[in-house]
Design a protein around this motif. Structure first.
Motif, PDB file in Angstrom:
ATOM      1  N   TRP A  28       0.831  -1.203   0.000  1.00  0.00           N
ATOM      2  CA  TRP A  28       0.000   0.000   0.000  1.00  0.00           C
ATOM      3  C   TRP A  28       0.869   1.258   0.000  1.00  0.00           C
ATOM      4  O   TRP A  28       1.777   1.418   0.811  1.00  0.00           O
ATOM      5  CB  TRP A  28      -0.913  -0.026   1.230  1.00  0.00           C
ATOM      6  CG  TRP A  28      -1.825   1.158   1.385  1.00  0.00           C
ATOM      7  CD1 TRP A  28      -2.980   1.383   0.718  1.00  0.00           C
ATOM      8  CD2 TRP A  28      -1.642   2.253   2.277  1.00  0.00           C
ATOM      9  NE1 TRP A  28      -3.553   2.565   1.130  1.00  0.00           N
ATOM     10  CE2 TRP A  28      -2.746   3.125   2.094  1.00  0.00           C
ATOM     11  CE3 TRP A  28      -0.656   2.598   3.209  1.00  0.00           C
ATOM     12  CZ2 TRP A  28      -2.887   4.308   2.807  1.00  0.00           C
ATOM     13  CZ3 TRP A  28      -0.804   3.778   3.917  1.00  0.00           C
ATOM     14  CH2 TRP A  28      -1.901   4.621   3.714  1.00  0.00           C
TER      15      TRP A  28
ATOM     16  N   PHE B  38      -1.636  -3.960  -3.855  1.00  0.00           N
ATOM     17  CA  PHE B  38      -0.885  -2.887  -4.502  1.00  0.00           C
ATOM     18  C   PHE B  38      -1.672  -1.572  -4.473  1.00  0.00           C
ATOM     19  O   PHE B  38      -1.426  -0.680  -5.285  1.00  0.00           O
ATOM     20  CB  PHE B  38      -0.577  -3.251  -5.959  1.00  0.00           C
ATOM     21  CG  PHE B  38       0.442  -4.348  -6.117  1.00  0.00           C
ATOM     22  CD1 PHE B  38       1.784  -4.103  -5.915  1.00  0.00           C
ATOM     23  CD2 PHE B  38       0.042  -5.626  -6.474  1.00  0.00           C
ATOM     24  CE1 PHE B  38       2.719  -5.114  -6.077  1.00  0.00           C
ATOM     25  CE2 PHE B  38       0.970  -6.637  -6.637  1.00  0.00           C
ATOM     26  CZ  PHE B  38       2.313  -6.388  -6.432  1.00  0.00           C
ATOM     27  N   SER B  39      -2.592  -1.437  -3.548  1.00  0.00           N
ATOM     28  CA  SER B  39      -3.436  -0.246  -3.495  1.00  0.00           C
ATOM     29  C   SER B  39      -2.586   1.010  -3.339  1.00  0.00           C
ATOM     30  O   SER B  39      -1.724   1.100  -2.458  1.00  0.00           O
ATOM     31  CB  SER B  39      -4.418  -0.372  -2.322  1.00  0.00           C
ATOM     32  OG  SER B  39      -5.198   0.793  -2.205  1.00  0.00           O
ATOM     33  N   ARG B  40      -2.858   1.991  -4.258  1.00  0.00           N
ATOM     34  CA  ARG B  40      -2.171   3.280  -4.277  1.00  0.00           C
ATOM     35  C   ARG B  40      -0.659   3.140  -4.466  1.00  0.00           C
ATOM     36  O   ARG B  40       0.111   4.063  -4.171  1.00  0.00           O
ATOM     37  CB  ARG B  40      -2.451   4.090  -3.006  1.00  0.00           C
ATOM     38  CG  ARG B  40      -3.923   4.222  -2.638  1.00  0.00           C
ATOM     39  CD  ARG B  40      -4.750   4.794  -3.770  1.00  0.00           C
ATOM     40  NE  ARG B  40      -4.361   6.158  -4.111  1.00  0.00           N
ATOM     41  CZ  ARG B  40      -4.678   6.781  -5.245  1.00  0.00           C
ATOM     42  NH1 ARG B  40      -5.380   6.135  -6.172  1.00  0.00           N
ATOM     43  NH2 ARG B  40      -4.298   8.019  -5.471  1.00  0.00           N
ATOM     44  N   ALA B  41      -0.216   2.004  -4.971  1.00  0.00           N
ATOM     45  CA  ALA B  41       1.215   1.800  -5.224  1.00  0.00           C
ATOM     46  C   ALA B  41       1.582   2.339  -6.599  1.00  0.00           C
ATOM     47  O   ALA B  41       0.766   2.336  -7.531  1.00  0.00           O
ATOM     48  CB  ALA B  41       1.565   0.325  -5.136  1.00  0.00           C
ATOM     49  N   ASN B  42       2.807   2.787  -6.733  1.00  0.00           N
ATOM     50  CA  ASN B  42       3.321   3.264  -8.011  1.00  0.00           C
ATOM     51  C   ASN B  42       4.022   2.107  -8.715  1.00  0.00           C
ATOM     52  O   ASN B  42       5.094   1.663  -8.299  1.00  0.00           O
ATOM     53  CB  ASN B  42       4.297   4.418  -7.787  1.00  0.00           C
ATOM     54  CG  ASN B  42       4.904   4.921  -9.091  1.00  0.00           C
ATOM     55  OD1 ASN B  42       4.380   4.652 -10.174  1.00  0.00           O
ATOM     56  ND2 ASN B  42       6.009   5.650  -8.991  1.00  0.00           N
ATOM     57  N   LEU B  43       3.397   1.614  -9.796  1.00  0.00           N
ATOM     58  CA  LEU B  43       3.948   0.486 -10.545  1.00  0.00           C
ATOM     59  C   LEU B  43       4.458   0.935 -11.909  1.00  0.00           C
ATOM     60  O   LEU B  43       4.399   0.185 -12.886  1.00  0.00           O
ATOM     61  CB  LEU B  43       2.882  -0.605 -10.709  1.00  0.00           C
ATOM     62  CG  LEU B  43       2.301  -1.176  -9.408  1.00  0.00           C
ATOM     63  CD1 LEU B  43       1.229  -2.208  -9.713  1.00  0.00           C
ATOM     64  CD2 LEU B  43       3.393  -1.791  -8.559  1.00  0.00           C
TER      65      LEU B  43
ATOM     66  N   LEU C 115      -4.220  -5.535  -9.298  1.00  0.00           N
ATOM     67  CA  LEU C 115      -3.663  -4.273  -9.771  1.00  0.00           C
ATOM     68  C   LEU C 115      -4.698  -3.155  -9.764  1.00  0.00           C
ATOM     69  O   LEU C 115      -4.399  -2.040 -10.201  1.00  0.00           O
ATOM     70  CB  LEU C 115      -3.094  -4.447 -11.186  1.00  0.00           C
ATOM     71  CG  LEU C 115      -1.913  -5.415 -11.313  1.00  0.00           C
ATOM     72  CD1 LEU C 115      -1.429  -5.485 -12.756  1.00  0.00           C
ATOM     73  CD2 LEU C 115      -0.775  -5.002 -10.398  1.00  0.00           C
TER      74      LEU C 115
ATOM     75  N   THR D 262      -4.371   0.797  -8.006  1.00  0.00           N
ATOM     76  CA  THR D 262      -2.977   1.242  -7.944  1.00  0.00           C
ATOM     77  C   THR D 262      -2.901   2.726  -8.266  1.00  0.00           C
ATOM     78  O   THR D 262      -3.783   3.291  -8.925  1.00  0.00           O
ATOM     79  CB  THR D 262      -2.105   0.473  -8.944  1.00  0.00           C
ATOM     80  OG1 THR D 262      -2.600   0.699 -10.264  1.00  0.00           O
ATOM     81  CG2 THR D 262      -2.108  -1.010  -8.630  1.00  0.00           C
TER      82      THR D 262
ATOM     83  N   ILE E 191      -0.060   2.334 -13.219  1.00  0.00           N
ATOM     84  CA  ILE E 191       0.519   1.178 -13.907  1.00  0.00           C
ATOM     85  C   ILE E 191       1.049   1.625 -15.266  1.00  0.00           C
ATOM     86  O   ILE E 191       1.188   0.815 -16.187  1.00  0.00           O
ATOM     87  CB  ILE E 191      -0.507   0.043 -14.073  1.00  0.00           C
ATOM     88  CG1 ILE E 191      -1.737   0.537 -14.847  1.00  0.00           C
ATOM     89  CG2 ILE E 191      -0.888  -0.561 -12.740  1.00  0.00           C
ATOM     90  CD1 ILE E 191      -2.662  -0.599 -15.275  1.00  0.00           C
TER      91      ILE E 191
END
Length: 522
Positions: A408, A427-432, A447, A450, A453
């Motif tokens: 997160w 992967f919530s609010r993650a920078n992928l 995903l 996020t 992405i």
């Protein structure tokens, strides 16, 4: 007639020839005999001369050997006399010291530190005698003071100050009771070279500020000991047992700690370089704020270790087992955790540069708010790990197995999850951004939610794109978007993006004043 005359002449010439031949042989023999006699005499003379020279040389060699033997024997005798004189002199010094210190003890009621004058006099005498006596007698000096309870530091009676003393080749087994027990000994601030503590049981001892150069503590048992601010060089603690031992602010260089029983040892603020803890078992070891470089914990087991706020460089935890460890707020550079088992370990707020967790097993490990730079988790098994708000830029999770992990609000830019197995990973609010998931075994919904992405390579090899959230995902720039936003200050307008005709972006009217705006996203 002619033939008869010829025969007659021939018969007459034969005796003449024989006569001539006889004369020549005789002359030759005489000539040879005249040469042979001087030659024989010369050879005989030469042989006699050589024999005489050999005999003279042998005689000289014999005389030289005898002289050398006499000189050697004389030198040995002189050396023996000097040795005996030196021993008698040292014995005299030793006896004089014992007598003088005995008188001081009598005058001071058994305490050399009862007053400052007596303590100073005893210190000066002891340091002076250490410089004059050999190692064997210095051991007896230490034992005398120890048995007189002058090297025991208690609230009632402080130990005699012997700091700055330099002692060489001291075998402390000669001071221990029965060569095995050494309790309540205080030798703070001294210098020990080639010291031996093998197989001694030591308790309530103090060597704080002491410098050890080539010391052997193998097979010793150390309890309630104080080595704070001590220095250890080329020291062995192999198979040594520790309990409640303090090494705070100590310095270690080329030290061996291969031991199965290290309980409650404090290395706080210490400096450890080229130290080996391989195959050791440590319980409640405190390395907080310590500096470790080129240290090996290979195959070691650590229960409740504390490395918080420490600095680790080129430290090897491969094949080790860590339970309930604290690594928070520390700095790690090139540290190996490959094939390591980590359970309930806290790395929160730490900074790790090129850590290697390949093939490791991580359970309930906390990486919250951590900075991971070029980290490797290849083939690792990670479960119930917390990566919230962490920075995992360019970290590699290829072929790993991640289950119930939380990323997160983390930054996974340029990270790789190729052919990894992801189960219940958040992967919530993650920078992928530019993250690779090629061949990964995961649910597409993981995903969702996020932060980005964009340019991520998804499991099917397709490059991901972010939705335009300028107005709840509507990318039509022909309609007004400002109405859906609240502008606190400044002026904003929407225009077509330079990178895509189907995308919109906000732009400022004035770069100097800027703008503040907010919008609720469903």
């Amino acid at each position: 007639m002619a033939d008869q005359e010829q025969n007659a002449q021939t018969n007459q010439s034969l005796p003449v020839a024989r006569k001539l031949n006889g004369l020549k042989l005789k002359d030759v023999l005489k000539f040879l005999s005249s040469l042979l006699l001087p030659l024989v005499l010369g050879v005989f003379t030469l042989v006699i001369s050589i024999q005489q020279q050999d005999a003279a040389r042998q005689q000289r060699d014999l005389e030289i050997r005898l002289s050398s033997a006499e000189r050697y024997e004389s030198q040995q005798q002189r050396d023996l006399e000097r040795t005996l004189d030196a021993q008698r002199y040292q014995n005299q010094l030793f006896d004089t010291y014992i007598q003088e210190m005995g008188k001081l003890l009598e005058k001071s009621n058994g305490s050399l530190t009862s007053n400052e004058v007596t303590a100073t006099l005893a210190r000066v005498k002891t340091l002076n005698i250490f410089r004059q006596l050999d190692a064997q007698r210095n051991v007896h000096i230490i034992r005398f003071l120890y048995e007189a309870k002058q090297l025991t530091d208690t609230p009632e009676n402080r130990s005699l100050d012997l700091s700055t003393a330099k002692l060489l080749d001291i075998d402390f087994r000669d001071t221990a009771v029965d060569g095995k027990q050494l309790d309540q000994l205080s030798l703070a601030g001294i210098f020990l070279s080639n010291a031996t503590f093998i197989d001694i049981k030591m308790s309530n001892i103090s060597f704080s500020r002491t410098k050890f150069d080539t010391a052997n503590f193998s097979l010793a048992k150390i309890n309630d000991a104080n080595f704070s601010s001590a220095e250890f060089y080329n020291t062995s603690f192999a198979s040594t047992s520790f309990s409640n031992t303090i090494f705070t602010k100590a310095t270690f260089n080329n030290v061996n700690f291969l031991s199965k029983n290290i309980y409650s040892v404090n290395f706080e603020n210490s400096t450890l370089a080229h130290v080996d803890f391989s195959f050791s078992v440590l319980y409640n070891a405190d390395f907080s704020s310590a500096s470790l470089s080129n240290v090996s914990f290979l195959f070691s087991v650590l229960y409740n270790p504390d490395f918080s706020s420490a600095t680790l460089s080129n430290v090897n935890f491969s094949q080790a087992v860590l339970f309930n460890g604290k690594f928070s707020s520390l700095i790690i550079i090139n540290v190996k955790f490959s094939s390591t088992i980590l359970n309930d370990v806290d790395f929160s707020f730490a900074k790790l540069h090129k850590p290697d967790f390949s093939e490791a097993q991580l359970t309930k490990v906390n990486f919250a708010s951590i900075i991971l730079i070029l980290a490797t988790f290849e083939y690792a098994m990670v479960s119930n790990a917390n990566f919230q708000q962490s920075s995992c830029v360019a970290s590699i999770f290829d072929y790993g197995m991640l289950s119930y992990c939380n990323f997160w609000h983390s930054n996974l830019k340029d990270a790789a999850f190729q052919r990894a197995t992801l189960n219940q990973v958040n992967f919530s609010r993650a920078n992928l951004y530019k993250t690779t998931f090629i061949g990964a075994n995961m649910i597409k919904s993981e995903l969702n939610n996020t932060l980005s992405i964009q340019d991520a390579i998804l499991t099917n090899g397709i490059r991901g794109h972010d939705e335009n959230l300028i107005s709840n995902g509507q990318a039509d720039c022909n309609i007004s978007h400002i109405s859906g936003w609240t502008v606190s200050n400044g002026n904003i307008t929407s225009v077509i993006s330079n990178s895509s005709n189907s995308n919109c972006q906000f732009t400022l009217h004035s770069l100097s004043t800027g703008a503040t705006m907010y919008h609720r996203v469903n």
